[in-house]
Write an enzyme that holds these catalytic residues in place. Sequence first.
Site, PDB file in Angstrom:
ATOM      1  N   GLY B  12       7.441   4.062   9.206  1.00 27.01           N
ATOM      2  CA  GLY B  12       6.432   3.405   8.374  1.00 27.01           C
ATOM      3  C   GLY B  12       6.802   3.560   6.907  1.00 27.01           C
ATOM      4  O   GLY B  12       6.443   2.724   6.076  1.00 27.01           O
ATOM      5  N   SER B  13       7.543   4.627   6.603  1.00 29.53           N
ATOM      6  CA  SER B  13       8.111   4.796   5.262  1.00 29.53           C
ATOM      7  C   SER B  13       9.292   3.849   5.122  1.00 29.53           C
ATOM      8  O   SER B  13      10.153   3.770   6.017  1.00 29.53           O
ATOM      9  CB  SER B  13       8.577   6.241   5.077  1.00 29.53           C
ATOM     10  OG  SER B  13       9.662   6.316   4.164  1.00 29.53           O
ATOM     11  N   THR B  14       9.347   3.138   4.018  1.00 32.47           N
ATOM     12  CA  THR B  14      10.421   2.168   3.845  1.00 32.47           C
ATOM     13  C   THR B  14      11.776   2.845   3.575  1.00 32.47           C
ATOM     14  O   THR B  14      12.774   2.532   4.215  1.00 32.47           O
ATOM     15  CB  THR B  14      10.095   1.191   2.704  1.00 32.47           C
ATOM     16  OG1 THR B  14       9.819   1.921   1.516  1.00 32.47           O
ATOM     17  CG2 THR B  14       8.890   0.334   3.061  1.00 32.47           C
TER      18      THR B  14
END
Lengths: 201, 201
Positions: B12-14
């Site tokens: 979910g973290s880019t």
Amino acid sequence: MPDAIDFWFSTGSTYTYLTVSRLEQVEAATGMRFNWRPFSVRAIMRVQNNSPFANKPVKMGYMWRDIERRAGLYGLPVKVPAPYPLQEFDRANRVALLGLEEGWGKPYIVASYRRWFVDGQEPGMEPNLSASLREVGQDPARVVGQAQSDRIGGVYGAATDEARRLGVFGSPTFAVKGELFWGDDRLDDAICWLKHGRLVA
Amino acid sequence: MPDAIDFWFSTGSTYTYLTVSRLEQVEAATGMRFNWRPFSVRAIMRVQNNSPFANKPVKMGYMWRDIERRAGLYGLPVKVPAPYPLQEFDRANRVALLGLEEGWGKPYIVASYRRWFVDGQEPGMEPNLSASLREVGQDPARVVGQAQSDRIGGVYGAATDEARRLGVFGSPTFAVKGELFWGDDRLDDAICWLKHGRLVA
């Protein structure tokens, strides 16, 4: 100036200590030139709801430790936490702008950051302000008077508008060939981009 | 495991795309081992009022360009902007946790990130979820059922609590010898710290 990188910064940014304190060495080592462009990152952050550390104590604690470690990497003295945020942010940057016009800006900025990060004295306020100005041969009364003039206010506002139009949202930011690189840790990327037009290992 | 670095992350973290996609290569090149520790950075960010990109379009635009440039540096394919934020953030991380327990987690996470950043398909949702699970030889129905169990929920919550206690506030974060290094761009620092106990050029 084809080999120049625009170095957008605010005195008041913590990570910018790592940049201003080593930029002359970087210039000497790489042959790059940097156009020092003070602006108000605070004005832009306020509009963009992008306050990096206010009300974020965990992230702020990390930031100080990260700066401490990287100062060690660069051989820079540092005593953290330093006072933050600055009470006289705008005055510090107006003085920096005037100094860059008159030719004593870079050593003044470096000196004012050193007093901030080593001696715990805020830029833009006494005793940092007068001591850093005298260190570079300037009369504090004259400089402070000029720095608060409408003319310097206009230059400061125009620089901030220019930074905003470019998409700058943090300090330091390096602008090169239409690309922005945000953060002291992107300085090498900016230099690489100027040389190669892309990042290479 | 004296030569291991704890790699705290959320799918979910880019920026974590840059880390998971090259970590096996980094392990091979450096001899370091990484303990993959999924947690909910979203839960921590919510409590700490630290939303990196929500309502910050300028900073978000920079983030995509920065990832694009650095993916080029690492030789990773990338198509930005990718869908963001993830709709099924927690499911993506619960599946990752289960997979790491069962031994198929790393290739699954890498595959789910590739579908996100190359094909524009969100992790934790169809069609990414089933395709990435089948790619690593897993039955989607079984995995999704197990991932939503109370037991995995408990493991996920405990990992998030552990991360919070350590001071982790972002993804990826590398924890080594009591130090935290936040960001894909601090991976080299973490490795250096494990080797030398300080940063060296």
